[in-house]
Motif scaffolding. Sequence first.
Motif, PDB file in Angstrom:
ATOM      1  N   CYS A   1       0.855  -1.192   0.000  1.00 56.95           N
ATOM      2  CA  CYS A   1       0.000   0.000   0.000  1.00 56.95           C
ATOM      3  C   CYS A   1       0.891   1.241   0.000  1.00 56.95           C
ATOM      4  O   CYS A   1       1.517   1.566   1.013  1.00 56.95           O
ATOM      5  CB  CYS A   1      -0.905  -0.029   1.232  1.00 56.95           C
ATOM      6  N   ASP A   2       0.970   1.901  -1.147  1.00 54.16           N
ATOM      7  CA  ASP A   2       1.843   3.069  -1.276  1.00 54.16           C
ATOM      8  C   ASP A   2       1.099   4.354  -0.881  1.00 54.16           C
ATOM      9  O   ASP A   2      -0.117   4.451  -1.089  1.00 54.16           O
ATOM     10  CB  ASP A   2       2.355   3.187  -2.721  1.00 54.16           C
ATOM     11  N   PRO A   3       1.852   5.338  -0.366  1.00 56.92           N
ATOM     12  CA  PRO A   3       1.187   6.556   0.126  1.00 56.92           C
ATOM     13  C   PRO A   3       0.842   7.567  -0.970  1.00 56.92           C
ATOM     14  O   PRO A   3       1.322   8.697  -0.969  1.00 56.92           O
ATOM     15  CB  PRO A   3       2.214   7.119   1.113  1.00 56.92           C
ATOM     16  N   TYR A   4       0.002   7.168  -1.906  1.00 54.64           N
ATOM     17  CA  TYR A   4      -0.508   8.121  -2.900  1.00 54.64           C
ATOM     18  C   TYR A   4      -1.461   9.079  -2.167  1.00 54.64           C
ATOM     19  O   TYR A   4      -2.092   8.686  -1.177  1.00 54.64           O
ATOM     20  CB  TYR A   4      -1.270   7.401  -4.012  1.00 54.64           C
ATOM     21  N   PRO A   5      -1.624  10.290  -2.670  1.00 57.83           N
ATOM     22  CA  PRO A   5      -2.480  11.260  -1.954  1.00 57.83           C
ATOM     23  C   PRO A   5      -3.894  10.733  -1.676  1.00 57.83           C
ATOM     24  O   PRO A   5      -4.407  10.894  -0.572  1.00 57.83           O
ATOM     25  CB  PRO A   5      -2.516  12.466  -2.898  1.00 57.83           C
ATOM     26  N   HIS A   6      -4.520  10.097  -2.673  1.00 65.46           N
ATOM     27  CA  HIS A   6      -5.900   9.631  -2.448  1.00 65.46           C
ATOM     28  C   HIS A   6      -5.943   8.433  -1.501  1.00 65.46           C
ATOM     29  O   HIS A   6      -6.927   8.233  -0.795  1.00 65.46           O
ATOM     30  CB  HIS A   6      -6.575   9.308  -3.785  1.00 65.46           C
ATOM     31  N   THR A   7      -4.859   7.653  -1.490  1.00 64.44           N
ATOM     32  CA  THR A   7      -4.791   6.525  -0.547  1.00 64.44           C
ATOM     33  C   THR A   7      -4.683   7.062   0.880  1.00 64.44           C
ATOM     34  O   THR A   7      -5.385   6.588   1.783  1.00 64.44           O
ATOM     35  CB  THR A   7      -3.560   5.637  -0.855  1.00 64.44           C
ATOM     36  N   ILE A   8      -3.802   8.047   1.067  1.00 65.63           N
ATOM     37  CA  ILE A   8      -3.631   8.629   2.403  1.00 65.63           C
ATOM     38  C   ILE A   8      -4.986   9.146   2.917  1.00 65.63           C
ATOM     39  O   ILE A   8      -5.391   8.888   4.046  1.00 65.63           O
ATOM     40  CB  ILE A   8      -2.585   9.772   2.378  1.00 65.63           C
ATOM     41  N   TYR A   9      -5.694   9.854   2.034  1.00 64.22           N
ATOM     42  CA  TYR A   9      -7.002  10.406   2.410  1.00 64.22           C
ATOM     43  C   TYR A   9      -7.972   9.289   2.808  1.00 64.22           C
ATOM     44  O   TYR A   9      -8.631   9.360   3.853  1.00 64.22           O
ATOM     45  CB  TYR A   9      -7.553  11.217   1.222  1.00 64.22           C
ATOM     46  N   ARG A  10      -8.037   8.228   2.003  1.00 58.76           N
ATOM     47  CA  ARG A  10      -9.028   7.165   2.251  1.00 58.76           C
ATOM     48  C   ARG A  10      -8.704   6.354   3.514  1.00 58.76           C
ATOM     49  O   ARG A  10      -9.605   5.992   4.258  1.00 58.76           O
ATOM     50  CB  ARG A  10      -9.124   6.252   1.021  1.00 58.76           C
ATOM     51  N   VAL A  11      -7.418   6.095   3.703  1.00 58.57           N
ATOM     52  CA  VAL A  11      -7.007   5.347   4.896  1.00 58.57           C
ATOM     53  C   VAL A  11      -7.379   6.158   6.148  1.00 58.57           C
ATOM     54  O   VAL A  11      -7.919   5.624   7.119  1.00 58.57           O
ATOM     55  CB  VAL A  11      -5.491   5.037   4.848  1.00 58.57           C
ATOM     56  N   LYS A  12      -7.124   7.453   6.080  1.00 59.82           N
ATOM     57  CA  LYS A  12      -7.424   8.331   7.215  1.00 59.82           C
ATOM     58  C   LYS A  12      -8.933   8.399   7.461  1.00 59.82           C
ATOM     59  O   LYS A  12      -9.398   8.300   8.597  1.00 59.82           O
ATOM     60  CB  LYS A  12      -6.871   9.725   6.902  1.00 59.82           C
ATOM     61  N   GLU A  13      -9.704   8.545   6.386  1.00 62.85           N
ATOM     62  CA  GLU A  13     -11.170   8.601   6.523  1.00 62.85           C
ATOM     63  C   GLU A  13     -11.722   7.318   7.137  1.00 62.85           C
ATOM     64  O   GLU A  13     -12.745   7.322   7.809  1.00 62.85           O
ATOM     65  CB  GLU A  13     -11.821   8.822   5.146  1.00 62.85           C
ATOM     66  N   ALA A  14     -11.036   6.194   6.872  1.00 65.35           N
ATOM     67  CA  ALA A  14     -11.488   4.904   7.416  1.00 65.35           C
ATOM     68  C   ALA A  14     -11.091   4.742   8.882  1.00 65.35           C
ATOM     69  O   ALA A  14     -11.420   3.744   9.508  1.00 65.35           O
ATOM     70  CB  ALA A  14     -10.911   3.759   6.578  1.00 65.35           C
ATOM     71  N   GLY A  15     -10.346   5.729   9.402  1.00 67.76           N
ATOM     72  CA  GLY A  15      -9.989   5.712  10.818  1.00 67.76           C
ATOM     73  C   GLY A  15      -8.721   4.935  11.111  1.00 67.76           C
ATOM     74  O   GLY A  15      -8.469   4.572  12.251  1.00 67.76           O
ATOM     75  N   LEU A  16      -7.915   4.682  10.064  1.00 65.43           N
ATOM     76  CA  LEU A  16      -6.667   3.948  10.280  1.00 65.43           C
ATOM     77  C   LEU A  16      -5.481   4.889  10.172  1.00 65.43           C
ATOM     78  O   LEU A  16      -5.569   5.961   9.566  1.00 65.43           O
ATOM     79  CB  LEU A  16      -6.501   2.842   9.238  1.00 65.43           C
ATOM     80  N   SER A  17      -4.373   4.445  10.707  1.00 70.72           N
ATOM     81  CA  SER A  17      -3.159   5.237  10.618  1.00 70.72           C
ATOM     82  C   SER A  17      -2.019   4.275  10.278  1.00 70.72           C
ATOM     83  O   SER A  17      -1.524   3.566  11.147  1.00 70.72           O
ATOM     84  CB  SER A  17      -2.931   5.923  11.966  1.00 70.72           C
ATOM     85  N   ILE A  18      -1.639   4.231   9.007  1.00 76.61           N
ATOM     86  CA  ILE A  18      -0.594   3.279   8.624  1.00 76.61           C
ATOM     87  C   ILE A  18       0.608   3.966   7.997  1.00 76.61           C
ATOM     88  O   ILE A  18       1.633   3.349   7.781  1.00 76.61           O
ATOM     89  CB  ILE A  18      -1.121   2.184   7.658  1.00 76.61           C
ATOM     90  N   PHE A  19       0.466   5.263   7.687  1.00 76.56           N
ATOM     91  CA  PHE A  19       1.578   5.980   7.063  1.00 76.56           C
ATOM     92  C   PHE A  19       2.208   6.925   8.086  1.00 76.56           C
ATOM     93  O   PHE A  19       1.493   7.573   8.851  1.00 76.56           O
ATOM     94  CB  PHE A  19       1.105   6.794   5.857  1.00 76.56           C
ATOM     95  N   ASN A  20       3.524   7.059   8.041  1.00 78.76           N
ATOM     96  CA  ASN A  20       4.218   7.926   8.981  1.00 78.76           C
ATOM     97  C   ASN A  20       3.781   9.371   8.870  1.00 78.76           C
ATOM     98  O   ASN A  20       3.629  10.075   9.847  1.00 78.76           O
ATOM     99  CB  ASN A  20       5.735   7.860   8.748  1.00 78.76           C
ATOM    100  N   ARG A  21       3.558   9.815   7.589  1.00 79.94           N
ATOM    101  CA  ARG A  21       3.271  11.239   7.364  1.00 79.94           C
ATOM    102  C   ARG A  21       1.801  11.592   7.530  1.00 79.94           C
ATOM    103  O   ARG A  21       1.360  12.657   7.190  1.00 79.94           O
ATOM    104  CB  ARG A  21       3.698  11.625   5.944  1.00 79.94           C
ATOM    105  N   GLN A  22       0.967  10.646   7.975  1.00 83.66           N
ATOM    106  CA  GLN A  22      -0.482  10.854   7.993  1.00 83.66           C
ATOM    107  C   GLN A  22      -0.941  11.929   8.969  1.00 83.66           C
ATOM    108  O   GLN A  22      -0.417  12.037  10.054  1.00 83.66           O
ATOM    109  CB  GLN A  22      -1.152   9.546   8.348  1.00 83.66           C
TER     110      GLN A  22
END
Length: 254
Positions: free
Chosen positions: A233-254
Amino acid sequence: MKEGYPRHVKPDHKPFDPLQLGASTEGIVCKDSMRKYTDFYCTGVYGGISTGYVVGCCLRCIFCWVDFSRDYPEKFGRFYSPENAFEQLLRNAKKNRVKKMRISGGEPTLCRGHLLGLLDLTEGTDYLFILETNGMFFGADEGYVKELTKYTNIRVRISLKAGTPEGFQRRTGAKGDLYKLPYKAIRYLIREEIPFHVAAMSDQRLMPSEERAVMLRKLKEIGYRDFLEEEACDPYPHTIYRVKEAGLSIFNRQ
Ligand code: SF4
């Protein structure tokens, strides 16, 4: 636009039926044999491939890299017939001297008439069509997979999202019990002897190792012996947004 059309997964989201979502999305992105696209370009994956970026999907994966055309298909893209889309794919393929084509960005198996029209046009050329799919529509309809047997220059890449109903529901937003459809699709692809391989979003930040083990066991049980392409799972901008909206935190820069 119908109220309740799912956009992206939130912690309290109500699971949707992906086949119904696929049908309502088709009502937006398909018109006769035409389908909405936002772009045509070449990219380096698969050693170079001419790509049409289509609009619309039947899942809402939290790790999805696709832009907001997935979530708001009514706002993006314009309609192309199979002939017009093929012309664009061919033009870019020639310009960049690549021998492969695909449609990406959304789910290619939506708008069946459009996809089969494109495959008809590709048949008999020296281009290989890579058909990337989440396998939901193929798993729901063996007849759709049978239709692929008439094409000689096609290779399917089917991408698994989960190994369990819970994982599927959590990460795609769809009803958990339908997680079986892509596995059924794999059975059909094996039975019809369509060239294909399996990919899986098995990034350990998203898929627990127990679930991965279940997924591998299932693949073995249904007789899949080829290689498994495991995706990160790469930190593309839309991925970062969706992961965050789902209530998860998997990227360092989130
Ligand atoms: S990752 Fe693929 S299957 Fe999942 S929502 Fe995005 S386009 Fe659809």
